[in-house]
Motif scaffolding. Structure first.
Motif, PDB file in Angstrom:
ATOM      1  N   ASP A   6      -0.522 -10.330 -18.138  1.00 32.13           N
ATOM      2  CA  ASP A   6       0.516 -10.736 -17.190  1.00 32.13           C
ATOM      3  C   ASP A   6       1.066  -9.488 -16.513  1.00 32.13           C
ATOM      4  N   PRO A   7       0.883  -9.348 -15.184  1.00 32.14           N
ATOM      5  CA  PRO A   7       1.384  -8.153 -14.490  1.00 32.14           C
ATOM      6  C   PRO A   7       2.891  -7.974 -14.608  1.00 32.14           C
ATOM      7  N   GLU A   8       3.601  -9.032 -14.915  1.00 30.66           N
ATOM      8  CA  GLU A   8       5.060  -8.956 -14.994  1.00 30.66           C
ATOM      9  C   GLU A   8       5.541  -8.294 -16.276  1.00 30.66           C
ATOM     10  N   GLN A   9       4.683  -8.264 -17.293  1.00 31.70           N
ATOM     11  CA  GLN A   9       5.080  -7.770 -18.600  1.00 31.70           C
ATOM     12  C   GLN A   9       4.537  -6.357 -18.855  1.00 31.70           C
ATOM     13  N   PRO A  10       5.174  -5.601 -19.756  1.00 35.81           N
ATOM     14  CA  PRO A  10       4.639  -4.282 -20.126  1.00 35.81           C
ATOM     15  C   PRO A  10       3.230  -4.430 -20.682  1.00 35.81           C
ATOM     16  N   LEU A  11       2.333  -3.573 -20.258  1.00 35.52           N
ATOM     17  CA  LEU A  11       0.934  -3.717 -20.632  1.00 35.52           C
ATOM     18  C   LEU A  11       0.700  -3.544 -22.129  1.00 35.52           C
ATOM     19  N   ASP A  12       1.424  -2.609 -22.751  1.00 29.20           N
ATOM     20  CA  ASP A  12       1.203  -2.415 -24.182  1.00 29.20           C
ATOM     21  C   ASP A  12       1.576  -3.672 -24.966  1.00 29.20           C
ATOM     22  N   ALA A  13       2.664  -4.316 -24.559  1.00 29.36           N
ATOM     23  CA  ALA A  13       3.071  -5.551 -25.226  1.00 29.36           C
ATOM     24  C   ALA A  13       2.069  -6.671 -24.971  1.00 29.36           C
ATOM     25  N   GLU A  14       1.498  -6.709 -23.778  1.00 30.05           N
ATOM     26  CA  GLU A  14       0.519  -7.735 -23.441  1.00 30.05           C
ATOM     27  C   GLU A  14      -0.769  -7.576 -24.252  1.00 30.05           C
ATOM     28  N   PRO A 159       0.199   3.748 -25.406  1.00 26.10           N
ATOM     29  CA  PRO A 159       1.182   4.290 -24.465  1.00 26.10           C
ATOM     30  C   PRO A 159       1.587   3.229 -23.449  1.00 26.10           C
ATOM     31  N   SER A 160       2.883   3.105 -23.197  1.00 21.24           N
ATOM     32  CA  SER A 160       3.356   2.100 -22.240  1.00 21.24           C
ATOM     33  C   SER A 160       2.971   2.475 -20.830  1.00 21.24           C
ATOM     34  N   GLU A 161       2.831   3.778 -20.572  1.00 20.93           N
ATOM     35  CA  GLU A 161       2.364   4.225 -19.261  1.00 20.93           C
ATOM     36  C   GLU A 161       1.724   5.581 -19.423  1.00 20.93           C
ATOM     37  N   VAL A 162       0.524   5.727 -18.878  1.00 23.33           N
ATOM     38  CA  VAL A 162      -0.190   6.994 -18.925  1.00 23.33           C
ATOM     39  C   VAL A 162      -0.328   7.481 -17.502  1.00 23.33           C
ATOM     40  N   TRP A 175      -1.252   1.017 -14.495  1.00 27.62           N
ATOM     41  CA  TRP A 175      -2.698   0.902 -14.323  1.00 27.62           C
ATOM     42  C   TRP A 175      -3.464   1.968 -15.086  1.00 27.62           C
ATOM     43  N   SER A 176      -2.867   3.135 -15.273  1.00 31.90           N
ATOM     44  CA  SER A 176      -3.575   4.219 -15.954  1.00 31.90           C
ATOM     45  C   SER A 176      -3.829   3.913 -17.423  1.00 31.90           C
ATOM     46  N   LEU A 177      -3.224   2.855 -17.958  1.00 32.71           N
ATOM     47  CA  LEU A 177      -3.542   2.432 -19.318  1.00 32.71           C
ATOM     48  C   LEU A 177      -4.850   1.658 -19.375  1.00 32.71           C
ATOM     49  N   ILE A 178      -5.182   0.940 -18.305  1.00 32.60           N
ATOM     50  CA  ILE A 178      -6.353   0.056 -18.325  1.00 32.60           C
ATOM     51  C   ILE A 178      -7.416   0.401 -17.290  1.00 32.60           C
ATOM     52  N   LEU A 221      -9.381 -10.707 -18.128  1.00 30.34           N
ATOM     53  CA  LEU A 221      -8.089 -10.146 -18.511  1.00 30.34           C
ATOM     54  C   LEU A 221      -7.242  -9.781 -17.291  1.00 30.34           C
ATOM     55  N   LEU A 222      -7.891  -9.387 -16.214  1.00 28.22           N
ATOM     56  CA  LEU A 222      -7.179  -8.939 -15.020  1.00 28.22           C
ATOM     57  C   LEU A 222      -7.026 -10.031 -13.967  1.00 28.22           C
ATOM     58  N   ARG A 223      -7.474 -11.229 -14.266  1.00 34.19           N
ATOM     59  CA  ARG A 223      -7.544 -12.305 -13.268  1.00 34.19           C
ATOM     60  C   ARG A 223      -6.191 -12.654 -12.659  1.00 34.19           C
TER      61      ARG A 223
END
Length: 320
Positions: A6-14, A159-162, A175-178, A221-223
């Motif tokens: 979900d783009p709305e949520q923090p990626l690490d939590a997702e 990392p929540s953001e790289v 985006w730098s996480l994925i 996953l990115l849909r």
């Protein structure tokens, strides 16, 4: 269970959410075999657990560059869990592939002439099953491993953001996480396709199949970043995976025919079947080339940038 970030949520939590949901789903399939102790239910549970493990490995590959230690440990754990349930897979796949092959060429042969060969494949499956650990014991072992993995998920260090110094940190949107993981999966898929057609062989096409499957999972996953566009892309990656999967199953069928004790490659029926398998393999590989040439038409960096734009746009609409 939603296998989408979900783009709305923090990626690490997702990432943790999806991993938890997949593990819970796999465990529920195993628990269902206790409520309905039927062989078909057990085999369906094995299929679902193996599929969930593959999805988990696709997820981990997406964050691999950002969390290499996490990937190394957890990918091995889910790989081993799936492998523990694969004892009967080749024998079962051989029978399923036999039936699909006969159905495909039904207008050009007499299916009854190959019926004895199918029975011998069934006998081979029974011998493999007799020598394997009881299926319920295999499932119990998988459940234990999945339970341990479930307990580790909350502690996954992600990392929540790289931040990539080459990018604008304010525009990264996580985006730098994925992104690097997607780019690596795509690049290795391109290379695997080139290698498969440069030197065709079972191992080379099997390698491409694995890379294509991980790309499929990651597109899924990115849909949510652009559903209408990526839903179509996902369907194409799934079709490619199905073509390469069917081709691999033919190779498994040939191996079972050649190695099973009760089978002899000098038998006319077996020679007919092997010839049909070779013809069908050529058809599948031709179709895979047509589709793969389009799916891998972009340079990896361009794909990365395009998908990043989708993600940032979706993130911006969600947070605006």
């Amino acid at each position: 269970m939603t296998y989408e970030l979900d783009p709305e949520q923090p990626l690490d939590a997702e990432v943790r959410r999806i991993a938890t949901e997949l593990i819970d789903h796999a465990v529920a399939q195993i628990d269902g075999t206790e409520e309905t102790p039927h062989e078909a239910v057990h085999h369906e549970a094995v299929h679902e657990v193996r599929k969930d493990c593959k999805k988990l490995r696709g997820l981990l590959r997406l964050v691999r560059p950002a969390a290499p230690k996490l990937y190394k440990h957890e990918n091995a754990a889910f790989r081993d869990t799936a492998a523990s349930l694969s004892v009967l897979r080749d024998a079962e796949a051989a029978i399923e592939t036999f039936d699909a092959l006969i159905d495909h060429f039904r207008d050009n042969l007499d299916p009854g002439s190959l019926a004895p060969l199918r029975q011998r494949l069934e006998d081979h499956k029974a011998r493999v099953a007799a020598g394997a650990q009881a299926l319920d014991e295999q499932l119990d072992g998988a459940r234990t491993a999945l339970g341990a993995a479930r307990e580790r998920v909350p502690g996954w260090e992600l990392p929540s953001e790289v931040t990539d110094p080459a990018d604008d940190p304010a525009d990264d949107a996580g985006w730098s996480l994925i992104g690097p993981g997607l780019r690596k999966t795509y690049k290795r898929g391109c290379q695997a396709m080139q290698a498969a057609y440069a030197d065709p062989g079972v191992a080379a096409f099997h390698e491409w199949r694995k890379r294509a499957k991980y790309l499929r999972y990651q597109v899924r996953l990115l849909r949510a970043s652009w559903p209408r566009v990526l839903k179509a892309t996902y369907k194409e990656t799934k079709q490619l995976g199905d073509l390469l999967g069917d081709d691999h199953d033919l190779a498994v069928l040939e191996q079972v025919i050649e190695e099973a004790e009760a089978l002899s490659p000098t038998n006319d029926a077996e020679q007919i079947l092997l010839a049909l398998a070779a013809q069908r393999s050529e058809q599948l590989r031709n179709a895979a080339y047509w589709l793969g040439s389009r799916l891998y038409a972009e340079k990896p960096k361009r794909l990365d940038r395009r998908m990043q734009c989708y993600w940032q746009a979706a993130r911006g609409m969600k947070t605006a």
